[in-house]
Design an enzyme around this catalytic site. Sequence first.
Site, mmCIF file in Angstrom:
data_model
loop_
_atom_site.group_PDB
_atom_site.id
_atom_site.type_symbol
_atom_site.label_atom_id
_atom_site.label_comp_id
_atom_site.label_asym_id
_atom_site.label_seq_id
_atom_site.Cartn_x
_atom_site.Cartn_y
_atom_site.Cartn_z
ATOM 1 N N HIS A 188 26.981 -44.408 -75.538
ATOM 2 C CA HIS A 188 28.335 -44.621 -76.045
ATOM 3 C C HIS A 188 28.711 -46.094 -76.113
ATOM 4 O O HIS A 188 29.879 -46.422 -76.241
ATOM 5 C CB HIS A 188 29.357 -43.887 -75.161
ATOM 6 C CG HIS A 188 29.258 -42.398 -75.201
ATOM 7 N ND1 HIS A 188 28.196 -41.715 -74.682
ATOM 8 C CD2 HIS A 188 30.094 -41.461 -75.734
ATOM 9 C CE1 HIS A 188 28.380 -40.413 -74.857
ATOM 10 N NE2 HIS A 188 29.518 -40.234 -75.505
ATOM 11 N N GLU A 220 24.802 -35.003 -87.648
ATOM 12 C CA GLU A 220 25.027 -36.325 -88.232
ATOM 13 C C GLU A 220 24.251 -36.518 -89.519
ATOM 14 O O GLU A 220 24.736 -37.127 -90.473
ATOM 15 C CB GLU A 220 24.675 -37.429 -87.220
ATOM 16 C CG GLU A 220 25.693 -37.590 -86.090
ATOM 17 C CD GLU A 220 25.624 -36.486 -85.038
ATOM 18 O OE1 GLU A 220 24.618 -35.727 -85.029
ATOM 19 O OE2 GLU A 220 26.560 -36.376 -84.226
ATOM 20 N N GLU A 255 33.173 -35.436 -87.004
ATOM 21 C CA GLU A 255 33.264 -34.449 -85.931
ATOM 22 C C GLU A 255 34.607 -34.605 -85.222
ATOM 23 O O GLU A 255 34.956 -35.709 -84.791
ATOM 24 C CB GLU A 255 32.099 -34.655 -84.953
ATOM 25 C CG GLU A 255 30.749 -34.402 -85.634
ATOM 26 C CD GLU A 255 29.548 -34.997 -84.894
ATOM 27 O OE1 GLU A 255 29.743 -35.641 -83.847
ATOM 28 O OE2 GLU A 255 28.415 -34.816 -85.394
ATOM 29 N N TYR A 274 21.770 -42.134 -84.832
ATOM 30 C CA TYR A 274 20.318 -42.042 -85.077
ATOM 31 C C TYR A 274 19.873 -40.741 -85.744
ATOM 32 O O TYR A 274 18.959 -40.758 -86.559
ATOM 33 C CB TYR A 274 19.529 -42.316 -83.784
ATOM 34 C CG TYR A 274 19.938 -43.628 -83.134
ATOM 35 C CD1 TYR A 274 19.851 -44.824 -83.837
ATOM 36 C CD2 TYR A 274 20.459 -43.663 -81.845
ATOM 37 C CE1 TYR A 274 20.266 -46.020 -83.269
ATOM 38 C CE2 TYR A 274 20.872 -44.861 -81.273
ATOM 39 C CZ TYR A 274 20.776 -46.029 -81.982
ATOM 40 O OH TYR A 274 21.185 -47.208 -81.423
ATOM 41 N N PRO A 275 20.463 -39.601 -85.439
ATOM 42 C CA PRO A 275 20.036 -38.390 -86.183
ATOM 43 C C PRO A 275 20.271 -38.533 -87.697
ATOM 44 O O PRO A 275 19.684 -37.793 -88.477
ATOM 45 C CB PRO A 275 20.926 -37.284 -85.596
ATOM 46 C CG PRO A 275 21.277 -37.760 -84.223
ATOM 47 C CD PRO A 275 21.403 -39.260 -84.361
ATOM 48 N N GLN A 318 30.786 -40.263 -84.381
ATOM 49 C CA GLN A 318 31.666 -40.224 -83.207
ATOM 50 C C GLN A 318 31.455 -41.420 -82.277
ATOM 51 O O GLN A 318 32.404 -42.019 -81.817
ATOM 52 C CB GLN A 318 31.493 -38.899 -82.474
ATOM 53 C CG GLN A 318 32.669 -38.530 -81.623
ATOM 54 C CD GLN A 318 32.681 -37.041 -81.303
ATOM 55 O OE1 GLN A 318 31.754 -36.539 -80.674
ATOM 56 N NE2 GLN A 318 33.711 -36.323 -81.743
#
Lengths: 342, 365
Positions: A145, A76, A46, A104-105, A98
């Site tokens: 993050h 993702e 991304e 996780y997705p 990113q």
Amino acid sequence: MTSTAAAGSARKDAQDKGSTTTLGRALNEGLRQAMRDDDRVVLLGEDIASLGGVFRVTDGLAVEFGDRVVDTPLAESGIIGTAIGLALRGYRPVCEIQFDGFVYPAFDQIVSQLAKMRARSRGLLRLPVTIRIPVGGGIGAVEHHSESNEAYFCHTAGLRVVACGHPQDAYDMLRAAIACDDPVIFYEPKRRYWDRAEVDLGRPVDGDTVGRARILLEGADVTVVAYGPTVAVALSAAEVAAAEGRSLEVLDLRSLSPLDTTELCRSASKTGRVVVVHEAPVNVGLGAEIAATVMEHCFYNLEAPVERVGGYNVPYPPARAEGDYLPDLDRVLDAVDRVCAP
Amino acid sequence: MSTNSPATPAATHADDILRLVDPAGTLNEQAAAGMLDVTDELVRALYRDMVLGRRFDQEAYSLQRQGELGLWLMSLGQEAAQAGSIRALRADDRVFPSYREHVAALCRGISPAELLSQWRGASHGSWDPERYHFHIYSLVLATQTLHAVGYAMGVRYDAGDSVVFTYFGDGASSQGDANEALNWAAVTSAPIVFFCQNNGWAISTPASKQYAGPLSERAKGFGLDAVSVDGNDVLAVYAATQRMVERVRTGGAPGFIEAHTYRMSGHSTSDDPGRYRDSAELARWEAHDPVERVRLLLTARGWADEDYFAAVASDAEELAAQTRQECRAIAEPSLSDTFRNTLCEETEALRREREGFETFEESFL
Ligand SMILES: Cc1ncc(C[n+]2csc(CCOP(=O)(O)OP(=O)(O)O)c2C)c(N)n1
Ligand SMILES: [Mg+2]
């Protein structure tokens, strides 16, 4: 507490040196060299093309390599799923996630698809996919993050998991990861992206850099095992301990799965005392596996129980509290005191 | 129960659903004319594929009931959707199947043993995807649709002229991966065709609980070219697939085909469809049987005689016998091999674990 003090001083030291390269730049050069060496290497992620990634690790690569640097849709699972398809077609995809908290997705595609496909095909298929993940805290970020999720992937058979902690390793390990025919989760310590060191960009690909741990500092009294962002913490702990008359050996694990048991146990047997330092929660973290491994192989050489220093078993805290959460110099030295206690 | 029942293709929006042969075996010459050269050889070949596929499925079902397989997912009723689509592809068009595409797999030359191995518990996937241009089955719903899109991106990089083809179900259409794949394909103009076998059910959940608007409309919304076909009409499926695939091959937008069919058995040998659907529904669909209408067409046209049907039936029996024999001969898996196949090279850690396992096993000898 002063969690980033060590990092700050390491950064300043490095900047004072002559011709140095940041860890982020070393990764960028590693990608560039890998793409020059092999035109089947493609990048997916991304905002990685014109922006160069949010950490600029892919800066300028779209200019040189055109459509081999793909700004993907924001998906993702799609990044990893399509990377698998590209790998099946003979490509060598390098994916950028990113931020750590956004992997996780893609969890199913990594754990149930990527990791298992070789075994599911009885060894017929190769999945040379590298997944780069900026990892860990210490940059004052908002939630999701600053996570350290390596234990999930280390627990999954069929994946290799590595973490670089130093600019030279960033360059060498990334090239080795891309050249590796197995899927590799490649952790980049995000608070160290700006750390500088002299980096030799002319080195050939060396598979050992993603398979072998490395002694960064020899010592006699205690082995401090670290990886990724905590390598610098361990090194500064060693500096302070030395001033107090204690000799710490710093082992940079580099490969989190599989573990370099040989090097780990050699050092543990030598010093008889081990402190493991990672940002991830101690509970069922990699430190548990390291402690168990040391216990199994070096029990009679140990002078003290293995100590683990890491995150607490709570969700990653808000930025203003992360200094208390992250293992820092004081907590490492505290653990060193405990393993050295008579 | 009946409120949820999937309507037969004749009952709803029939106008939008391509059909060339009706359940009575009547060929719609006008509709076919623009799409397909309907030859006797083509119809006979598709008939044979379907009969063999059905017989194979039936034998596998029996093998499960007799304890030779751990589980079987039946393809009964979906023969036209599968044979019609796979036969419209070029042999090197790469297929990413779900887990029920046995008829399509047989058409690609995958052997009964290779198909049964997984369900016997001897492997998780046993055929060489390169050899058949047919990937191993995916059991996690819709995951294969993303692999297919990535593979298609690779075809595009290589400036190849093959088309990637992926099968998934009405239930799988609700997965995030399916929707990411549709979107991704459209955005990248990947050379791919999605083939949804809408068989009305996802285990016990009717298609009406999966989506509120037609799937083909959703695909169009993503920017794909989409059509709906009567999935029990092998000629319609063949024609629609051929047209879509050739359009994609020559640079057209990615395609989506929704084939309306029906899962005539339970979801699997572990399922009990009596708990969620009534026999009247099955009876309605039996009248739409995909094999019967082709037999009627062949007979009416004089394209096949009793000898031909007898020969196909005998080939089917031979396949069944071969299936049974191959099934029992499938080699037992070895855990040692799994250690070796986990990564490209067995790591020290894996070797140590394997040797520990082997030493332990040998201690019983
Ligand atoms: C991600 C995921 N969730 C749940 C399941 C369990 N499961 C297996 S098949 C199935 C139904 C799928 O229905 P559909 O996509 O319509 O395909 P069909 O079985 O009708 O061929 C379910 C829920 C699964 N395999 N994968
Ligand atoms: Mg279904």
